[in-house]
Design a protein around this motif. Structure first.
Motif, short mmCIF file in Angstrom:
data_model
loop_
_atom_site.label_atom_id
_atom_site.label_comp_id
_atom_site.label_asym_id
_atom_site.label_seq_id
_atom_site.Cartn_x
_atom_site.Cartn_y
_atom_site.Cartn_z
N ALA A 29 0.96 -1.19 0.00
CA ALA A 29 0.03 -0.07 0.25
C ALA A 29 0.79 1.32 -0.18
O ALA A 29 1.88 1.32 0.81
N GLU A 30 0.56 2.30 -0.97
CA GLU A 30 1.53 3.32 -1.26
C GLU A 30 1.87 4.26 0.06
O GLU A 30 2.84 4.50 0.27
N ALA A 31 0.71 4.63 0.42
CA ALA A 31 0.72 5.92 1.59
C ALA A 31 1.75 5.38 2.59
O ALA A 31 2.39 6.29 3.09
N SER A 32 1.60 4.24 3.38
CA SER A 32 2.21 4.01 4.42
C SER A 32 3.64 3.75 4.04
O SER A 32 4.66 4.15 4.68
N VAL A 34 5.16 -3.14 14.30
CA VAL A 34 5.60 -2.86 16.03
C VAL A 34 4.07 -3.58 16.49
O VAL A 34 3.11 -3.51 15.68
N ASN A 73 -2.75 -7.18 11.53
CA ASN A 73 -2.25 -5.85 11.15
C ASN A 73 -1.08 -5.97 10.10
O ASN A 73 -0.23 -5.19 10.25
N ILE A 131 -2.84 -4.77 6.27
CA ILE A 131 -3.26 -3.33 5.92
C ILE A 131 -2.03 -2.83 5.31
O ILE A 131 -2.42 -1.64 4.84
N TYR A 132 -0.70 -3.16 5.13
CA TYR A 132 0.11 -2.69 4.36
C TYR A 132 0.36 -3.05 3.13
O TYR A 132 1.15 -2.66 2.08
N LYS A 189 -2.79 -8.50 -0.82
CA LYS A 189 -3.86 -8.79 -0.03
C LYS A 189 -4.37 -10.32 -0.28
O LYS A 189 -4.54 -11.20 0.40
N GLY A 209 -6.26 -8.83 11.92
CA GLY A 209 -6.40 -7.70 12.80
C GLY A 209 -7.69 -7.24 12.93
O GLY A 209 -8.78 -7.34 12.17
N MET A 210 -7.91 -6.39 14.03
CA MET A 210 -9.47 -5.90 14.48
C MET A 210 -10.10 -5.21 13.45
O MET A 210 -11.19 -5.13 13.25
N LYS A 211 -9.20 -4.66 12.48
CA LYS A 211 -9.94 -3.44 11.32
C LYS A 211 -9.59 -4.29 10.08
O LYS A 211 -9.73 -3.57 9.12
N GLU A 212 -9.14 -5.44 10.02
CA GLU A 212 -9.21 -6.20 8.85
C GLU A 212 -10.33 -7.15 8.54
O GLU A 212 -11.02 -7.73 9.65
#
Lengths: 276, 202
Positions: free
Chosen positions: A30-33, A75, A216, A219-220, A226, A246-249
């Motif tokens: 993912a580009e932004a991170s 992390v 987590n 998400i990257y 993915k 992860g909790m947001k995936e």
């Protein structure tokens, strides 16, 4: 070409170069991170621009190793999201008990926080001796750290609270020895953990698993990568096995969704269904 | 033929807020119409495990509020909140991204992370807003938004419950608008090219 377009070009050229020279493929991250991490690394190393760093990254393996660190260090914390670990203990461990031997894959294990958390949880459930935990990461330097089982002592307070909230049945302090400013996890915890390098963007799966944790990490990745990683997990998982994100995936909108059931609402614990 | 080209119309609004944020957001978002034509992305500093702001604030607002999901495509007339303990970023393909990278000067989510990603992805199409807060998060990000040709709005520090965050945004570089909270929703509507709803929010 404006400065922003120029920077985009530099990113693209560097990622192509890194892939050609070293075989590490970040083109589907993912580009932004990724851009943020690269900029952070450049600033730390005091390079004026990406172009200035490019030659050294491509020619000097030591510089590349540092670059790789900067791009891939994730992390985590022990028993991160205690509600997840509590659900794992209370609702998934009973299923794990039904298998004579349990193979677990922690994909993207970083410093080993989740692998050690799992080992503690399984030990308290009397299951650790029947388990093998494969903990993998793209970053070999961080795997060395994970193998050593050394963590910052200042984090132990958070980990202890997480452990208690996650339903820990003992004393967290019994699992590590404090030495100056660090905590050394009991070596017996890693008897059943195998730390090894694995790249979700390039490598294949390695054997049948009953439980896969990959929290987590996706998400990257961009949607293509993915999907690739999820297909790996799906190939590795035995029917009736469990996939934890992860909790947001979410598996929602992914091609695998149809063959998985979310076991515990909102906690991203999915079970692979048995074929009809 | 000598007319100036039309200024680029904005693509999205990003907002950063910290201490005093609940009340500020209630008033600002309450002033946006249900059909506000842009997506709005918000970072508010929260402790991990705090209640979801989107749910709590929704009853004061006509516009749709939700917590950002990873990979979600941006839609107009929608306000996305960064989830507690995750950075929120926006990608060039107009999808939302999350990260668990380390806190940026103690903050995760961090306003700077959102603002910088928005400036990278949408350049002049970004409207950045720094509201009340007791730290300096957002200053660097707002500067990046300006540098990329976007629009920078800062709540008047004298009007803010906590002045430090807007004051440090002003100190960090030039901005386009400094104004009290009560006027910001109307300005966003003007910039987005829509009518502000009638009646003000107390």
């Amino acid at each position: 070409m404006n400065p922003q377009q120029l920077e985009e070009l530099e990113f693209r050229l560097l990622l192509e170069g890194v892939f050609e020279v070293y075989g590490y493929d970040f083109r589907d991250y993912a580009e932004a991170s990724l851009r943020r991490r690269i900029r952070h690394w450049l600033a730390e190393r005091r390079y004026p621009s990406l172009s200035a760093a490019q030659g050294e990254i491509l020619r000097d393996r030591a510089v590349f190793t540092s670059f790789l660190q900067g791009l891939t260090v994730n992390v985590s914390e022990m028993f991160r999201d205690p509600r997840f670990f509590r659900a794992l203990r209370e609702q998934i461990v009973p299923f794990l008990r039904t298998w004579p031997f349990v193979r677990i894959w922690v994909a993207g294990c970083a410093g080993g926080e989740e692998a050690y958390s799992l080992a503690i949880l399984l030990h308290e459930e009397g299951l650790l001796r029947r388990c093998r935990i494969y903990a993998t990461d793209i970053n070999e330097a961080i795997l060395d750290r994970a193998r050593n089982g050394i963590f910052a002592l200042r984090d132990m307070q958070t980990y202890t609270r997480n452990y208690q909230l996650a339903g820990g049945s003992g004393e967290f302090a019994d699992y590590y020895q404090a030495r100056y400013d660090h905590a050394l996890m009991l070596p017996a915890l890693r008897d059943n953990i195998l730390f090894s390098p694995h790249n979700l963007a390039a490598d294949a799966e390695f054997g049948e698993m009953h439980l896969v944790l990959c929290r987590n990490v996706l998400i990257y990745f961009n949607p293509d990568l993915k999907e690739r990683a999820l297909r790996l997990f799906d190939t590795a998982l035995t029917a009736g096995g469990f996939l934890c994100l992860g909790m947001k995936e979410t598996l929602e909108f992914r091609s695998l969704a149809a063959s998985y059931t979310e076991m515990v609402k909102g906690l991203r614990i999915y079970r692979k269904e048995y074929p009809d | 033929m000598n007319d100036l080209p039309a200024p680029p119309s904005p693509s999205l609004v990003v907002i950063g807020v910290s201490a005093g944020g609940f009340d500020a957001l209630r008033r600002l978002l309450g002033g946006l119409p249900a059909d506000f034509p842009l997506p709005v992305l918000i970072v508010q500093h929260l402790r991990a495990g705090s209640v979801a702001l989107a749910e709590t604030l929704q009853r004061f607002c006509a516009i749709r509020l939700k917590e950002a999901d990873e990979g979600e495509p941006l839609a107009p007339a929608t306000v996305y909140f960064a989830p507690a303990d995750y950075h929120l970023l926006v990608e060039r393909d107009s999808t939302l991204a999350l990260s668990v990278d380390p806190p940026v000067r103690y903050a995760r989510p961090a306003v700077d992370v959102l603002f910088e990603s928005a400036a990278d992805a949408f350049g002049p199409g970004v409207v950045g807003v720094v509201l009340t807060g007791a730290n300096d998060d957002g200053s660097r990000g707002l500067r990046r938004i300006k540098a990329a040709g976007g629009t920078a709005i800062v709540q008047d520090p004298a009007d803010a419950e906590a002045a430090q965050m807007p004051a440090s945004a002003l100190a960090a570089g030039a901005v386009d608008h400094v104004l009290p909270l009560a006027d910001i929703a109307a300005l966003l509507c003007t910039l987005a090219g829509c009518a502000a709803p009638q009646g003000s929010v107390p």
